[in-house]
Each structure stands twice: as C-alpha cells, then as structure tokens.
Design a protein around this motif. Structure first.
Motif, mmCIF file in Angstrom:
data_model
loop_
_atom_site.group_PDB
_atom_site.id
_atom_site.type_symbol
_atom_site.label_atom_id
_atom_site.label_comp_id
_atom_site.label_asym_id
_atom_site.label_seq_id
_atom_site.Cartn_x
_atom_site.Cartn_y
_atom_site.Cartn_z
ATOM 1 N N GLY A 1 0.805 -1.052 0.071
ATOM 2 C CA GLY A 1 -0.245 -0.151 0.161
ATOM 3 C C GLY A 1 0.886 1.407 0.122
ATOM 4 O O GLY A 1 1.880 1.257 -0.198
ATOM 5 N N GLU A 2 0.152 2.322 0.220
ATOM 6 C CA GLU A 2 0.945 3.641 0.384
ATOM 7 C C GLU A 2 1.897 3.990 1.442
ATOM 8 O O GLU A 2 2.771 4.790 1.157
ATOM 9 C CB GLU A 2 -0.199 4.752 0.417
ATOM 10 N N ASN B 1 4.825 3.684 3.908
ATOM 11 C CA ASN B 1 6.370 3.146 3.497
ATOM 12 C C ASN B 1 6.821 2.400 4.884
ATOM 13 O O ASN B 1 7.597 2.879 5.595
ATOM 14 C CB ASN B 1 7.304 4.445 3.349
#
Length: 506
Positions: free
Chosen positions: A146-147, A149
């Motif tokens: 996903g987004e 990190n």
C-alpha cells in the motif's frame, strides 16, 4: 476483526428464511463497531474464536501519544500491563488474539516487522510461543504494497501443537522470495540462532561507557558553520559553549565526515554563567524560550485534565522540565560529556546504518542523537566494535528500519554484547594492530579518492578484489583469535554461549 463462531449449515437450513443470507450479510449480528482493545478503561471482551485474521492498525511507540492522546495511552497501558510500554500498537492485537483463541484454533495477522524485535516481540510473539502457541507459517519481512512506507511481517500460528511442516518465507539478497522448512519458527522469525535469551551484562552497563548523542530539541540551538566560525573569531571564549555538531548522515556522507552546523551547548552550566556568553545566550532567549514557554503551558493544561479524571494517572512533564531549564539542550547527556572530557577522541556509528562503519571522532565535536557514542579511544576497542562479530550481534539484537537498515539499541545490543574474556597480550596487540592498519589505510583512501565513508563502503558490495575487504578480513581473523572460537563454528551460537557464561560469573 473477530467473527462470532459460525456453524456449518445443512442443505435444509440453507433454504430456510432464517438462514437465507450468508452470515456476514447481516452486519448487525456479526460486526461490532467499537474499540477492539478498550471498553472504557478496561480490556474489551472478545468471544472465544476458532479463527482470527486481520490487519491491525500500525503505530510506533513514539507516535502513539501524538495520535491517540495521553489519556487513551494511559488507559491502554493500564489495561494491558503485560505488553511493554514501548511496543508497537499492533502488538496488542497479537497478545489479545492469542488469549481468545480456542485450543487448536488458528490466527493470522499482519504487523510491522518490528513485531519480531525487542519490546514489541516480548509483548506479542514471545507471549504467543511462551503460552502454548506454535508459529507454523510466516513471512519474516516484506514491503507493504500500500501507500504506507513500512515493512511488514505476516504470522500464522495455532494455539497448540502443529504437526505439519513449518515454513518461513524470506527475501534473499536479490529480493527474491525464498522459503525454508523449519522444525521451529522462532519469535524473531529468523533463520539465525535465536539470541532472545541473551542477558544484559553488568560488565557492559557499569560503568556506563556507551550513550546516545545529544538531542537539541529546538532548531534555535543550531548555527550554520559560517555564522558560528565568525562568532568564534570575534569571541574565542565562546568555544566553551559553541561546538561543531555532527549527525549520522554527515558522518557517512560528507567528505572527512565534516559537520554542517554548530550547537550552542550550555549543558551543566547555570543560567548566570550562560548569560555571560552574551551572543549565544541572546539567540537562545529569542528563539527557544518563547516556544518552550508555550509548550510547557499546553502540557500543564493537558496534565490538569488527565489528573482531574484520575489523580493517579501518569503524566508527561518533559516540556515543563525543558522550560525550567530553557537555555539547555533537551537532552545534553551530561554524563556522556563527563566521560568524553578525559578523551581525545571517541568511537561512533550512526544509530541507523546499513553497513558496519565505525569511526573515530574528535571529542571537541558534539555528537547528535543520531550517533551512538562509545567512550573509548584505543584501537583494540575500535577493532572489536568494527568486527564482523559485533555487526552480526547488531543484526541479531538490534531493530530494523526498512528492509536492510539496522538500528543500534544500546540496551539490547551493547548491554548484551560479550567481549573476549581472556585474550592474551599478543592477541590484544594483534587486534589493535589490524584495527590501526584498517583505520589508517581507510583514511588514506578517503583522502586520496575524495570519497565519503558511505561511498567507500559501497565498493564492498561490488565483486572483485578490494583492498578494504582485505583489511576487514585481517581484522576479523585477529578478533576471532582473541575470542578463541573455532573458525568453523556458528558465530551467534558462540557469542550467545559466552554471554550466558559471563552472566553466570558476574
């Protein structure tokens, strides 16, 4: 998410109107929208479950209070005293899920890969395997798709014994997913020897010789090199409080490891003497004092609300303390400075590092909090710290940050690391000589080729002959002899055994 226990339905019931919908189609009966951890100030009750799966929310210990507030965090820690206060937020789900599994029931959760390290491991995976759980399938660490990190670990376990193959998945040096069948998957989700049983060694902890560097706490304490240099030219006496300030990235990335800023450091100095350094003091009074006053007032208001609800509630007072000593750095490490005052240089490594790069730093330089400070100035100590043996202990006992960055934690790494216990004078001299040769020739390479330490050590990742690798190999051979380990035995096993032996003696 915890689903209620679901029964298999026979064909007849399947067509009855009562069972016309699949179980999860009726949200009122199967989904509870609530805080999964707390019911007021008490643990939320979960039903016993056959299966628990989920992706718990992630949040690091350092950001939990900022996101959830001090009141919630106090209630959470009071409700779950067995989970260490420094554990990642998702750890509570591992702990709670295992408690509510039926015997022989299974769970599968995703968590940040810190769940297999230090306090997070203690509160989650250690709790599971020490309370009748068996990890039978896991991914040690991988990129979150996903987004966010972050790197995550995937863990599947059973409450009871597991008779089938236990498979651990991991990514190799080429970033290819590999798997291996293990008789036991340990709570570190590691192929290496599990060093969780290593003891903290009093010989390392006392006297205290290893510190985290200084935390300035406000940009107002920092000056550009040009501004600080000009001020020192006009006022040489300011050298007592105006110091070069080095951080981890500058140590590795700058030629000559040159700091880019100076710090105004009044550590150990009272306000009257501090005021005698007129220009530096005026800078702090203008830039730092107003901010610290505002933050202290805000913290006092927050504490008043918390104590009004619960007079025994733990409250934070660090901003209040910073305001009371507003001319001081947030954490000046006075004990560290006392140790450094009798040394000409010290040894350091960045707190977060992909490579084992230790360096000597002049004691006239103030180390930032992103540096770990070893208060030794001799080549023998440098050789032990720079060796493969110490680096492998860092990998095993430290934390990870991302895929391959290691975080040096003084309590779990330094406090447990076993040094050679009975080296001869000849062996000590051999380590010191190899360390000196490595350091001197490395320094010559850096100057000749105008490289940073990071650039130089990246060459070790390339194939072919490398003079730096030869120097490191010679140092490792000398260190191995000082330990007295056989060359063909497992490194971590030997270090762990030595740790236990030292602990039993002292």
């Amino acid at each position: 998410m915890v689903a209620k226990e679901l029964s298999y339905l026979d064909d007849k019931n399947l067509y009855d109107s009562k069972f016309a919908a699949l179980p999860l189609d009726n949200l009122d009966e199967n989904i509870v929208c609530a805080d999964a951890l707390l019911d007021g100030d008490r643990p939320r009750e979960w039903p016993e479950a056959d299966v628990i799966i989920g992706n718990p929310p992630y949040q690091s210990k350092n950001k939990m209070q900022q996101e959830f507030g001090a009141s919630y965090l106090n209630q959470l820690r009071a409700a779950y005293p067995e989970v260490p206060g420094r554990a990642n937020f998702c750890v509570y789900w591992y702990y709670k899920a295992h408690q509510h599994l039926k015997e022989e029931a299974r769970a599968g959760l995703i968590g940040t890969d810190t769940i297999r390290q230090n306090d997070s491991r203690v509160g989650g995976l250690d709790y599971i395997v020490n309370n009748g759980g068996t990890i039978f399938n896991a991914v040690s660490s991988q990129d979150w798709p996903g987004e966010a990190n972050v790197f995550v670990s995937l863990v599947n376990w059973i409450k009871g014994n597991y008779k089938g193959d236990k498979v651990l998945y991991f990514y190799d040096a080429k970033n290819q997913l590999q798997s291996i069948v293990q008789p036991v998957i340990n709570s570190s989700l590691s192929l290496e020897v599990d060093v969780a049983t290593a003891y903290m060694l009093e010989t390392n902890r006392h006297p205290k010789r290893v510190f985290q560097g200084q935390t300035h706490g406000h940009e107002g304490f920092l000056l550009p090199v040009k501004e600080a240099t000009k001020m020192l030219q006009l006022h040489p006496t300011y050298r007592e409080v105006l110091k070069p300030y080095l951080n981890g990235d500058e140590l590795l990335a700058n030629e000559g490891s040159q700091p880019e800023r100076f710090v105004i450091d009044f550590t150990g100095i009272d306000v009257v003497k501090a005021a005698s350094f007129k220009q530096p003091f005026a800078i702090i009074e203008k830039k730092v004092l107003p901010d610290r006053k505002l933050k202290a007032e805000k913290q006092e208001k927050t504490n008043k609300v918390l104590l009004g609800k619960d007079p025994k509630a733990p409250v934070n007072k660090h901003h209040i303390n910073f305001y009371n000593n507003w001319w001081h750095l947030a954490y000046g490490r006075q004990n560290m400075l006392k140790e450094l005052s009798i040394l000409g240089r010290f040894i350091s490594i960045p707190e977060n590092s992909k490579r084992p790069i230790f360096e000597f730093i002049s004691s006239s330089v103030r180390p930032n909090a992103k540096l770990i400070v070893f208060c030794f100035e001799d080549y023998y100590s440098f050789g032990i710290l720079q060796s493969t043996y110490h680096w492998n202990w860092i990998i095993a006992k430290g934390r990870t940050l991302g895929k391959d960055t290691r975080v040096y934690t003084t309590d779990t790494v330094w406090d447990t690391f076993p040094w050679p216990q009975s080296p001869t004078v000849k062996q000590i001299d051999a380590v010191a000589k190899a360390a000196q040769q490595l350091h001197q020739q490395r320094t010559q390479m850096l100057r000749e080729y105008k490289m940073s330490l990071r650039d130089l050590y990246r060459t070790l990742e390339k194939p072919g002959k490398n003079a730096l690798r030869v120097l490191h190999d010679a140092l490792d051979k000398a260190v191995l002899n000082s330990y007295g380990f056989a060359p063909d035995t497992d490194l971590l096993t030997n270090l762990l055994t030595l740790n236990h032996r030292i602990h039993s003696i002292f």
